[in-house]
Enzyme design. Structure first.
Site, short mmCIF file in Angstrom:
data_model
loop_
_atom_site.label_atom_id
_atom_site.label_comp_id
_atom_site.label_asym_id
_atom_site.label_seq_id
_atom_site.Cartn_x
_atom_site.Cartn_y
_atom_site.Cartn_z
N LYS B 187 25.21 13.65 44.62
CA LYS B 187 24.45 12.57 44.25
C LYS B 187 24.31 12.31 42.67
O LYS B 187 24.60 13.08 41.87
CB LYS B 187 22.99 12.90 44.99
CG LYS B 187 22.09 14.02 44.38
CD LYS B 187 21.39 13.84 43.31
CE LYS B 187 20.48 12.86 43.05
NZ LYS B 187 19.78 12.74 41.93
N THR B 198 19.47 14.73 37.36
CA THR B 198 20.45 15.52 38.08
C THR B 198 21.69 15.07 38.83
O THR B 198 21.48 13.91 39.74
CB THR B 198 19.74 16.29 39.26
OG1 THR B 198 18.65 16.74 38.65
CG2 THR B 198 20.51 17.02 39.79
N GLU B 281 23.96 3.77 37.03
CA GLU B 281 22.93 2.72 36.91
C GLU B 281 23.48 1.36 36.25
O GLU B 281 24.09 1.65 35.18
CB GLU B 281 21.71 3.20 36.19
CG GLU B 281 20.39 2.21 36.52
CD GLU B 281 20.30 2.66 38.04
OE1 GLU B 281 20.22 1.27 38.64
OE2 GLU B 281 20.02 3.72 38.59
#
Lengths: 409, 409
Positions: B187, B198, B281
């Site tokens: 992830k 993370t 992102e």
């Protein structure tokens, strides 16, 4: 020691600069820039002057950088010629010859040896200089030389590329009962704009220096000022700062004596360095990272630089977000050892993290303070050592991305 | 050796994973996330299994990272419990106790020693875990365990935070006449989102390993995959990759024998690593930096990483701009020695810079190719050495800045 600081305004209003004796300045338009803005800047010393330079650490460096390295420090310098609009970088032997030719044209114009002329360039990488336009600009600059403030400002304007405002500052200071002056100009932070390379700066003074002490002094000045700012961390191919003193000292002064000059020149250069950051592409908010408690100053510098360069810290500053997690974790990955249990952080003077643990604070209130601040202060303590440093940076904005994503090749 | 690769789709369509024998999986919703999405993920080994971990290099690291370090490598591992929505970082001794408690709850549920349970967390920094919700989630996950692909995917979903799609991959491979399987999930790339920390990953296999060879293998796998991608260069406080093998080997196999497993796990992990970057992102375009000709592989890695991290390179990729000046100059300031006169660059297979000098090329055409490419290829040759490396990165977009500037504290 006393400083009388003057500094140019973002909107060029009345300014008052302390100009050292012995120099003349000019800005001219040779036509290198498509915009028709001034693109050739000339500084001439009436007598042989002391010159020192500090140049880019990039292994890919431009032709004029090579010439500055070869010809400084020296005590017989007569001029610095600068063009903007074309960096003369990645242009091979022909580019080197062009830079040599620029110096020769100036030398024949003012009557000196070409070796006594330094050269700087800034602008697009990988294109040969349009030498007809460059030479026309040199000729026009030669005709426009003068020692007034107006001439100084014209020279400062002509080194700019995508700068939104001119960057100049000056001071006077006392040493041994005499008053001296130091004035400086610079342009464009890092490689902030498409294909535009370069931070360029010139510091002029009438404080007496040998070429050796000029070199030592300039190194100290740059380490404490221009080397402590970053817009995007991209070291350009052309970065150059030149120090000129019109008073050639015959012997090296003590470090203590020179400290007065170094401090004054540092103050002036720091003003310029902060202007560089404030004028960073798309920058809205400016911030300072102060680090204390590191094992030594070098460690503190590395930590401050890493925090100042983090895109997550820069976007938090942009949003006025007191996001301590990003700041503390950036200190944690910077490299130098930190004492996590002794690490504290204050933002705008308010502690948000102390001795390795978050504190309760009014986030909305602190965000309001950050948004109102012209220079957001981040203060990190990373242990109990004596190492300390500061670094200045600008926020990362959508405008930076928009501007630098434009197709420009 | 033969690979049969399968890989989850950005839009979770039918998938087919090669799942190793011996593991059960579950995802559950304890209510840690305000969104109501799954936030507790559990992997259980039916028998004691081999476990190795690689964790963040950040000096500021979360409580679960400490536990992973203390409890691995080991050959008696029984479970990995993960929560998303809260990173349990910068939470002091209480946070450490919470992480210990998570393991204890799992241990009592499945009947093992608490020391045989590993734990990972991801989410907001600096807030205590809501332990009632965490424990509820653990209980629900315990009830939902199963060994089907549906269970595997549920566990992969429950470790996500701001990820836009699930990240899983698997392969089978032959070794010594037998077929083994390796499957992996991960992830969130780096610290890509506000306060979200993370990269977490789990690799499961039924290839026999000792704890020692598991640790050696995992280090090699991570170095060639997860350590070669970056969204924003911000190393998080929680990064952890776990390797589990349900087949506990009694003696170390030779490196040659294990190479088959390492290669298969590397292929699978590289798929995940690339998904991380693709899901960065705001990322629109993905690019690879390949460096050859460096003095050694470490130098090549540093250069590739520096080019991949440059905001000016990332914005050029965003704009589809074949801006070679930014790429070559980034190689020049990366640190390792480059041979400037032997430096060449191709973009999408087209040379734009050769032996230290720019080449003429059709910029508009090359820009078109870059814009159509799902993975823009930058290939730098920096000399005549044998050092080679690759690095993967995503472009820098206005969306990244917009998202990360939002006031979130």
């Amino acid at each position: 020691m006393e400083f009388n600081m003057s500094q140019s305004d973002p909107t060029p209003a009345e300014t008052s600069h302390e100009l050292p004796s012995g120099f003349r300045y000019a800005g001219a338009t040779g036509g290198i820039k498509a915009s028709g803005k001034p693109d050739v800047s000339l500084i001439v010393s009436d007598e042989p002057c002391v010159a020192a330079t500090v140049t880019t650490t990039n292994q890919v460096f431009a032709a004029p950088v090579q010439i500055c390295r070869d010809r400084s420090p020296r005590s017989t310098c007569r001029a610095v010629i600068t063009n903007s609009g074309n960096a003369n970088a990645c242009t091979g032997k022909e580019g080197y010859e062009d830079a040599v030719t620029m110096c020769e044209r100036v030398a024949s114009m003012i009557g000196c040896d070409a070796e006594d002329v330094l050269v700087m360039s800034t602008g697009v990488i990988g294109h040969r200089l349009p030498m007809d336009k460059v030479e026309r600009g040199i000729e026009l600059a030669g005709e426009a030389l003068g020692d007034s403030e107006r001439h100084f400002l014209a020279a400062a304007d002509a080194i700019c590329t995508t700068d939104q405002f001119r960057k100049t500052a000056s001071a006077n200071f006392e040493a041994g009962g005499k008053t001296y002056r130091v004035a400086a100009m610079c342009k464009g932070a890092g490689m902030i704009a498409p294909n535009m390379a370069t931070m360029l700066g010139v510091v002029v003074t009438d404080y007496p220096l040998t070429s050796e002490s000029a070199q030592t002094s300039l190194k100290r000045i740059v380490e404490r000022t221009f080397n402590r700012v970053s817009v995007d961390g991209h070291t350009s191919t052309n970065d150059t700062v030149v120090l000129l003193s019109s008073e050639v000292a015959t012997e090296n002064a003590s470090d203590d004596e020179n400290a007065v000059f170094v401090d004054a020149a540092t103050e002036v250069s720091l003003k310029l360095a902060k202007m560089l950051v404030a004028d960073g592409e798309g920058a809205v908010r400016f911030f300072e990272v102060a680090v204390d408690g590191a094992e030594n100053d070098e460690d503190a510098f590395e930590i401050a630089k890493c925090v100042a360069a983090s895109p997550l810290v820069k976007t938090a500053i942009q949003g006025g977000d007191p996001n301590w997690g990003r700041i503390v974790s950036a200190a944690g990955y910077a490299g130098p050892k930190i004492e996590v249990e002794k690490t504290s952080l204050s933002i705008e003077g308010h502690f948000v993290y102390r001795d390795g643990a978050p504190l309760k604070f009014d986030a909305a209130e602190l965000s309001g303070l950050m948004k109102q601040s012209a220079e957001v202060k981040l203060h990190l303590v990373v242990g109990e050592g004596g190492g300390t440093s500061q670094y200045w940076s600008s926020d990362l904005t959508e405008d930076y991305v928009r501007f630098n994503s434009l197709y420009t090749t």
